[in-house]
Every structure is written in C-alpha cells, then in structure tokens.
Design an enzyme around this catalytic site. Structure first.
Site, PDB file in Angstrom:
ATOM      1  N   GLN A 106      12.466  -6.615  16.071  1.00  0.00           N
ATOM      2  CA  GLN A 106      13.395  -6.555  16.733  1.00  0.00           C
ATOM      3  C   GLN A 106      14.120  -7.949  17.794  1.00  0.00           C
ATOM      4  O   GLN A 106      14.941  -8.588  17.605  1.00  0.00           O
ATOM      5  CB  GLN A 106      13.578  -5.249  17.651  1.00  0.00           C
ATOM      6  CG  GLN A 106      13.371  -4.149  16.103  1.00  0.00           C
ATOM      7  CD  GLN A 106      13.677  -2.936  16.649  1.00  0.00           C
ATOM      8  OE1 GLN A 106      13.904  -2.880  17.926  1.00  0.00           O
ATOM      9  NE2 GLN A 106      13.252  -2.217  15.954  1.00  0.00           N
ATOM     10  N   ILE A 107      13.049  -8.364  18.619  1.00  0.00           N
ATOM     11  CA  ILE A 107      13.098  -8.930  20.027  1.00  0.00           C
ATOM     12  C   ILE A 107      13.312 -10.252  19.618  1.00  0.00           C
ATOM     13  O   ILE A 107      14.096 -11.161  19.840  1.00  0.00           O
ATOM     14  CB  ILE A 107      11.990  -8.811  21.014  1.00  0.00           C
ATOM     15  CG1 ILE A 107      12.814  -9.687  22.184  1.00  0.00           C
ATOM     16  CG2 ILE A 107      10.491  -9.475  20.631  1.00  0.00           C
ATOM     17  CD1 ILE A 107      13.566  -8.988  23.367  1.00  0.00           C
ATOM     18  N   ARG A 112      -5.028  -8.551   6.810  1.00  0.00           N
ATOM     19  CA  ARG A 112      -4.077  -8.091   8.195  1.00  0.00           C
ATOM     20  C   ARG A 112      -2.553  -7.536   7.332  1.00  0.00           C
ATOM     21  O   ARG A 112      -1.711  -6.703   7.570  1.00  0.00           O
ATOM     22  CB  ARG A 112      -3.686  -9.254   8.521  1.00  0.00           C
ATOM     23  CG  ARG A 112      -2.698 -10.465   8.503  1.00  0.00           C
ATOM     24  CD  ARG A 112      -1.472 -11.022   9.698  1.00  0.00           C
ATOM     25  NE  ARG A 112      -1.324 -12.262   8.181  1.00  0.00           N
ATOM     26  CZ  ARG A 112      -0.953 -13.737   8.862  1.00  0.00           C
ATOM     27  NH1 ARG A 112      -0.829 -13.222  10.367  1.00  0.00           N
ATOM     28  NH2 ARG A 112      -0.531 -14.876   8.107  1.00  0.00           N
ATOM     29  N   HIS A 172      22.833 -10.616  27.685  1.00  0.00           N
ATOM     30  CA  HIS A 172      22.429 -10.299  26.692  1.00  0.00           C
ATOM     31  C   HIS A 172      21.589  -9.754  25.848  1.00  0.00           C
ATOM     32  O   HIS A 172      22.171  -9.025  25.773  1.00  0.00           O
ATOM     33  CB  HIS A 172      22.816 -11.921  25.468  1.00  0.00           C
ATOM     34  CG  HIS A 172      23.376 -11.397  24.109  1.00  0.00           C
ATOM     35  ND1 HIS A 172      24.355 -10.708  23.981  1.00  0.00           N
ATOM     36  CD2 HIS A 172      22.737 -11.483  23.436  1.00  0.00           C
ATOM     37  CE1 HIS A 172      23.921 -10.778  22.437  1.00  0.00           C
ATOM     38  NE2 HIS A 172      23.322 -11.516  22.534  1.00  0.00           N
ATOM     39  N   ARG A 221      19.363  -4.590  23.873  1.00  0.00           N
ATOM     40  CA  ARG A 221      18.377  -4.004  24.003  1.00  0.00           C
ATOM     41  C   ARG A 221      18.212  -2.533  24.655  1.00  0.00           C
ATOM     42  O   ARG A 221      16.981  -2.051  24.401  1.00  0.00           O
ATOM     43  CB  ARG A 221      17.495  -4.690  24.061  1.00  0.00           C
ATOM     44  CG  ARG A 221      17.380  -6.044  22.592  1.00  0.00           C
ATOM     45  CD  ARG A 221      17.465  -5.520  21.423  1.00  0.00           C
ATOM     46  NE  ARG A 221      17.649  -6.490  19.797  1.00  0.00           N
ATOM     47  CZ  ARG A 221      17.702  -5.691  19.038  1.00  0.00           C
ATOM     48  NH1 ARG A 221      17.224  -4.554  18.351  1.00  0.00           N
ATOM     49  NH2 ARG A 221      17.895  -7.314  17.999  1.00  0.00           N
TER      50      ARG A 221
HETATM   51  C1  FAD Z   1      20.587  -1.373  17.677  1.00  0.00           C
HETATM   52  C2  FAD Z   1      20.788  -2.243  16.801  1.00  0.00           C
HETATM   53  C3  FAD Z   1      19.986  -2.164  15.650  1.00  0.00           C
HETATM   54  C4  FAD Z   1      20.243  -3.640  14.630  1.00  0.00           C
HETATM   55  N1  FAD Z   1      19.956  -3.318  13.129  1.00  0.00           N
HETATM   56  C5  FAD Z   1      19.899  -4.072  12.457  1.00  0.00           C
HETATM   57  C6  FAD Z   1      19.231  -3.881  11.168  1.00  0.00           C
HETATM   58  O1  FAD Z   1      19.509  -2.723  10.466  1.00  0.00           O
HETATM   59  N2  FAD Z   1      19.118  -4.949  10.217  1.00  0.00           N
HETATM   60  C7  FAD Z   1      19.357  -6.602  11.137  1.00  0.00           C
HETATM   61  O2  FAD Z   1      19.283  -7.673   9.819  1.00  0.00           O
HETATM   62  N3  FAD Z   1      19.734  -6.764  12.301  1.00  0.00           N
HETATM   63  C8  FAD Z   1      20.033  -6.099  12.752  1.00  0.00           C
HETATM   64  N4  FAD Z   1      19.942  -5.506  14.211  1.00  0.00           N
HETATM   65  C9  FAD Z   1      19.434  -6.797  14.553  1.00  0.00           C
HETATM   66  C10 FAD Z   1      21.279  -7.664  15.166  1.00  0.00           C
HETATM   67  O3  FAD Z   1      22.514  -7.609  13.927  1.00  0.00           O
HETATM   68  C11 FAD Z   1      21.174  -9.706  15.967  1.00  0.00           C
HETATM   69  O4  FAD Z   1      20.651 -10.295  14.569  1.00  0.00           O
HETATM   70  C12 FAD Z   1      20.048  -9.266  16.655  1.00  0.00           C
HETATM   71  O5  FAD Z   1      20.241  -8.530  18.157  1.00  0.00           O
HETATM   72  C13 FAD Z   1      20.671 -10.442  17.720  1.00  0.00           C
HETATM   73  O6  FAD Z   1      20.858 -10.211  18.592  1.00  0.00           O
HETATM   74  P1  FAD Z   1      23.202 -11.415  18.206  1.00  0.00           P
HETATM   75  O7  FAD Z   1      23.459 -11.521  16.645  1.00  0.00           O
HETATM   76  O8  FAD Z   1      23.765 -11.108  20.038  1.00  0.00           O
HETATM   77  O9  FAD Z   1      21.955 -13.103  18.547  1.00  0.00           O
HETATM   78  P2  FAD Z   1      21.182 -13.874  19.274  1.00  0.00           P
HETATM   79  O10 FAD Z   1      20.451 -14.719  18.675  1.00  0.00           O
HETATM   80  O11 FAD Z   1      20.653 -13.191  20.784  1.00  0.00           O
HETATM   81  O12 FAD Z   1      22.616 -15.097  20.303  1.00  0.00           O
HETATM   82  C14 FAD Z   1      23.532 -14.412  21.216  1.00  0.00           C
HETATM   83  C15 FAD Z   1      24.812 -14.512  20.729  1.00  0.00           C
HETATM   84  O13 FAD Z   1      24.773 -16.581  20.463  1.00  0.00           O
HETATM   85  C16 FAD Z   1      25.997 -16.305  19.539  1.00  0.00           C
HETATM   86  N5  FAD Z   1      25.425 -16.924  18.750  1.00  0.00           N
HETATM   87  C17 FAD Z   1      23.844 -17.618  18.452  1.00  0.00           C
HETATM   88  N6  FAD Z   1      23.514 -17.922  16.637  1.00  0.00           N
HETATM   89  C18 FAD Z   1      25.557 -17.860  16.330  1.00  0.00           C
HETATM   90  C19 FAD Z   1      25.597 -18.589  15.201  1.00  0.00           C
HETATM   91  N7  FAD Z   1      24.501 -18.163  14.290  1.00  0.00           N
HETATM   92  N8  FAD Z   1      26.328 -17.712  14.807  1.00  0.00           N
HETATM   93  C20 FAD Z   1      27.268 -17.413  15.896  1.00  0.00           C
HETATM   94  N9  FAD Z   1      27.161 -17.375  17.352  1.00  0.00           N
HETATM   95  C21 FAD Z   1      25.747 -17.780  16.773  1.00  0.00           C
HETATM   96  C22 FAD Z   1      26.245 -15.422  19.150  1.00  0.00           C
HETATM   97  O14 FAD Z   1      27.325 -14.782  19.737  1.00  0.00           O
HETATM   98  C23 FAD Z   1      24.935 -14.045  19.465  1.00  0.00           C
HETATM   99  O15 FAD Z   1      25.262 -12.927  19.890  1.00  0.00           O
HETATM  100  C24 FAD Z   1      20.352  -4.553  15.139  1.00  0.00           C
HETATM  101  C25 FAD Z   1      20.089  -4.823  16.333  1.00  0.00           C
HETATM  102  C26 FAD Z   1      20.962  -3.521  17.743  1.00  0.00           C
HETATM  103  C27 FAD Z   1      20.750  -3.558  18.686  1.00  0.00           C
END
Ligand code: FAD
Length: 247
Positions: A85-86, A176, A198, A203
């Site tokens: 997740q992280i 593993r 963020h 999280r």
């Molecule tokens: C409660 C919860 C449930 C979730 N469930 C799922 C799940 O079921 N399946 C799954 O696949 N994921 C899941 N996720 C993960 C989620 O969809 C994100 O992929 C993950 O949290 C990374 O966060 P972020 O998208 O904000 O990107 P980060 O990598 O943290 O980037 C930070 C910010 O930078 C910008 N950014 C970064 N890269 C791009 C890009 N390529 N294009 C445009 N903008 C960009 C965006 O504004 C983004 O918010 C879940 C997350 C949470 C918190």
C-alpha cells in the site's frame, strides 16, 4: 511495529520560510540574514513569524516550499500487505528488506503465529474488532476461537512448507512464494514534507486500513518533533478538512 527517524533536514521550517520568502523578495535570499528575510512577516519573535508564514502557506495551498525539507524513516515489522500500500506513493523513495537474500530458515514455525514473523491483525484475535469493511461486526466466542485457530494454523503451516522447500534445495527467492502476505518486512523510506502531508491525508484517514494508519500516525509523531509548526497545524487545523487531498 517500530518507526524511527534516521535522518532529516536540519531546521526544516527555516528552510520552508526561506524558500517561500524567496518568491516575494527583491534581495537574494542566499545573502540575506534570516531575520531580515522574515522582517515583513507578522510576529514578535522569529518563531512567531515562522508560525505566521507557515500557517499562511498551508491555508493558501502554497505547498511548493514544503518540498525542500526531507526526512528518512526506518520502519520495522510491517506486513507485505502494508508495504504494497505505502509503496504506491510515487514521490517517496524506498528500500525494502529482501526475502531473496534474507532466508528465514532458523525460525520455529510454531512461534510464528505469535507475531514474530507475521503481523497478526486484531480481527484474528479480538472478537469485538470491527474493521473498515467488516459487515459482520463482533462475533461470538466460538467463532472467534475458530477464526484465531484457522489463522494461526495457516501461518504455521506456510512457514513449515517454506522451510521444507529450503531443505529440498529451493532458493529462498522462490520458496518465499508460499509465505503469507502478512509476513513482516523492514523498510527505509524518504520523503519531503509536502509528500508526507499527502501520505497523511490518504493513509491516516479513517478509511485507510488499521496497519498503514498506525504506521502513518507513528511517522506523524516523529514529524511533529522534527517539523513542529507544520505538523501541529496539520493535526489541529488540516487533518479533518473536507478536501484532504490538496497537498
Ligand atoms: C483507502 C484506500 C484504498 C485504496 N484502494 C486501492 C485499490 O483497491 N486498488 C488500487 O490499485 N489502489 C488503491 N489505493 C491506492 C490509490 O489509488 C493510490 O494509487 C495511492 O494511494 C497513491 O496515491 P496517489 O494517487 O495520490 O499518488 P502519489 O504517488 O502519492 O502521488 C501524489 C500526487 O501526485 C500526482 N501524481 C503522481 N503521479 C501522477 C500521474 N502519473 N499522473 C497524474 N498525477 C500524478 C497526483 O496528484 C497524486 O495525488 C487505495 C488508497 C486508499 C487510501
């Protein structure tokens, strides 16, 4: 789980203020004493002025200056599930303990379900635990006992199989594959303050799973010692705002 701050930018909030003031100063910030850099900001002391400026930046969504200070934390004993997740956060840098080069051939499988090698979710042992997506709610004692036994037996058996495969000459990197997703892993991660805000928004939220929320809260505790004006304000004023995804 343990979270320790390994390294962090010295005086991060001075750096945030210098970067932000750079945007609005005629003089070169690199050659201007810090008290002069902060001269036009409200406040009796330099610390008050830093507080005024940092609060204003956070209120206005001027997040760029928060990208300059960086922190590195070491995290001990999270599950591979939490790690997956992280590591979705693309602006965080990671190093993750390898199960290719670290073999768990000397652990006693019977001890594993006690939590040494595997994260035991509260729902495996606590009949009253209600998770984020759990539809059933608390369970009776008999069901709780069955649940715990099944969880522990499955983990123990997986570790027994893993060790047998090693004894049969399988490489740790392949053996593993039979280990559970709850297997513990250690990790080092680095990120800037903006990214940490963020990650906290996503999280430490109520809809995040208990383990990553616990880890994020611990990181936030370290961050509050390191970068206090920012993270105390985040805790008090920003954490419960409606649009939590702005940073
Ligand atoms: C409660 C919860 C449930 C979730 N469930 C799922 C799940 O079921 N399946 C799954 O696949 N994921 C899941 N996720 C993960 C989620 O969809 C994100 O992929 C993950 O949290 C990374 O966060 P972020 O998208 O904000 O990107 P980060 O990598 O943290 O980037 C930070 C910010 O930078 C910008 N950014 C970064 N890269 C791009 C890009 N390529 N294009 C445009 N903008 C960009 C965006 O504004 C983004 O918010 C879940 C997350 C949470 C918190």
């Amino acid at each position: 789980m343990q979270v320790q701050l390994l390294e962090a930018t010295e005086d991060p909030e001075r750096l945030i203020c210098q970067a932000a003031r750079n945007d609005y100063m005629r003089e070169f910030v690199g050659e201007t004493p810090f008290d002069e850099v902060m001269d036009s900001i409200d406040g009796d002391t330099l610390e008050d002025k830093q507080e005024t400026l940092i609060h204003r930046l956070l209120d206005h969504g001027h997040f760029g200056p928060f990208e300059h200070p960086q922190a590195t934390v070491a995290v001990e004993g999270i599950s591979r599930s939490c790690m997956a997740q992280i590591t979705r956060h693309r602006h965080v840098s990671f190093d993750v303990q390898s199960m290719r080069y670290v073999a768990f051939d000397d652990v006693d499988p019977a001890e594993v379900p006690e939590g040494e090698m595997v994260v035991v979710p509260p729902s495996a042992t606590d009949p009253d635990w209600i998770g984020r997506n759990q539809e059933t709610g608390p369970v009776d004692e008999q069901t709780a006992r069955e649940r715990e036994e099944l969880f522990r037996n499955t983990i123990e058996s997986a570790f027994e199989s893993y060790q047998e495969l090693l004894e049969l000459g399988m490489a740790p990197e392949d053996a593993r594959y039979v280990l559970p997703i709850g297997s513990k892993v250690n990790m080092v991660m680095s990120m800037n303050v903006r990214m940490l805000l963020h990650v906290a928004d996503m999280r430490a939220a109520a809809d995040a799973q208990w383990e990553i929320r616990d880890m994020t809260e611990r990181i936030l505790d370290r961050a509050a010692e390191w970068c206090p004006i920012t993270f105390e304000y985040y805790e008090a004023e920003m954490k419960n705002r409606k649009n939590r995804l702005a940073p």
